[in-house]
Design an enzyme around this catalytic site. Sequence first.
Site, PDB file in Angstrom:
ATOM      1  N   ASP A   1      -5.607   2.021  -4.115  1.00  0.00           N
ATOM      2  CA  ASP A   1      -6.936   1.768  -3.553  1.00  0.00           C
ATOM      3  C   ASP A   1      -7.395   2.921  -2.681  1.00  0.00           C
ATOM      4  OD1 ASP A   1      -5.267   1.348  -1.370  1.00  0.00           O
ATOM      5  OD2 ASP A   1      -6.166  -0.558  -0.785  1.00  0.00           O
TER       6      ASP A   1
ATOM      7  N   SER B   1       0.814  -1.213   0.000  1.00  0.00           N
ATOM      8  CA  SER B   1       0.000   0.000   0.000  1.00  0.00           C
ATOM      9  C   SER B   1       0.852   1.270   0.000  1.00  0.00           C
ATOM     10  CB  SER B   1      -0.953  -0.039   1.205  1.00  0.00           C
ATOM     11  OG  SER B   1      -1.927   0.961   1.142  1.00  0.00           O
TER      12      SER B   1
ATOM     13  N   ASP C   1      -2.198   6.174  -3.558  1.00  0.00           N
ATOM     14  CA  ASP C   1      -1.118   5.506  -2.845  1.00  0.00           C
ATOM     15  C   ASP C   1      -0.525   4.446  -3.769  1.00  0.00           C
ATOM     16  OD1 ASP C   1      -3.271   3.775  -2.782  1.00  0.00           O
ATOM     17  OD2 ASP C   1      -2.806   2.998  -0.784  1.00  0.00           O
TER      18      ASP C   1
ATOM     19  N   ASP D   1      -0.766   1.247  -4.266  1.00  0.00           N
ATOM     20  CA  ASP D   1      -1.600   0.275  -4.973  1.00  0.00           C
ATOM     21  C   ASP D   1      -2.923   0.878  -5.426  1.00  0.00           C
ATOM     22  OD1 ASP D   1      -2.622   0.432  -2.373  1.00  0.00           O
ATOM     23  OD2 ASP D   1      -3.292  -1.650  -2.366  1.00  0.00           O
TER      24      ASP D   1
END
Length: 342
Positions: free
Chosen positions: A243, A101, A239, A241
Amino acid sequence: MGILFGTDGIRGLANKYPINCEIALQTGRAIGFFTKENGYSSVIIGKDTRISGDMLESALAAGVASTGIDVLLAGIIPTPGVAYLCSIAKNAGAGIVISASHNPYQDNGIKIFKYGGEKLSDKQEHKIEDYILNQKNVPQGNVGKITVISDSLKQYADFLLTKFPFGKLNTRLKLIIDCSNGAASKISHIVFNDKLFDTQFIFDSPDGKNINQACGSQHTKKLQKRVCREKADLGLAFDGDADRLIAVDENGNVITGDRILAICAKFAKQKGDLHQNTVVSTIMSNIGLDEMLDNHGIQHIKSNVGDRKVLEQMKKSGAVIGGEDSGHIIFLDSHTTGDGLL
């Protein structure tokens, strides 16, 4: 929460327990058995841009294939992209995302979705962890194939663009997109394309080690300055990734997750799309969100920390909007999980 799993999968320093090849192999096997038990025949694997992603992908894929389950490699793709691919693939019993993340490149993690693109329940998580730690099942017999999904980003981008409500804007919005040198780096160019927007991209050149480095949703100062200097309408920071999303308005002010929730809830209610007249956030949400929702007659439910816990409360209450101040926003009438790009 077990020995390996935290609030969002398994996470730690790459190449050290538990984010090493041995545990990745065992995790792949555990997910392979989980997939087989539920009557499915394949697992989708995606990753962000960390240098350790290829290593862990190889170990996870080998583990899954050793159980006789096929592996579909989606490559570098946002976490919600893997969830989406799981939701449309008939035979996919799970999706694995290799990402830590918003953490620095030295970290990595293993996130797991079940069939349909949803996060695992506590019970399912505990079962997979038990398989990993106790190695009760021994692979034997058939071996699965490992193949590449050549159009994974196109499939996901097409899905996102169907959610954009205009064929074309009368005046193109001027956007600055911070891709955090992560999973959003390539797909952002497809989604925020020049047919719809006047877009400038920053931090979209990942090298395996610069993910989240002084950029992205955790570090917005450079984006704020760029928005003001270019007189842009909006800045968007993802961020690693992708999400989660943090926004920057035309004056360079940061708009965090709670404020995004407030804006979307008010807009949805005005349109008559706020099902059950309810919004879900976590116990960490800002008191200002409480006051704003109350002033607009919107019910506010608070969950424990973690987007998985938010999702559980959304399903219980029938809410279609929920999220966290960190920028995880879930639109449950459109997707199964939090999605920054969406």
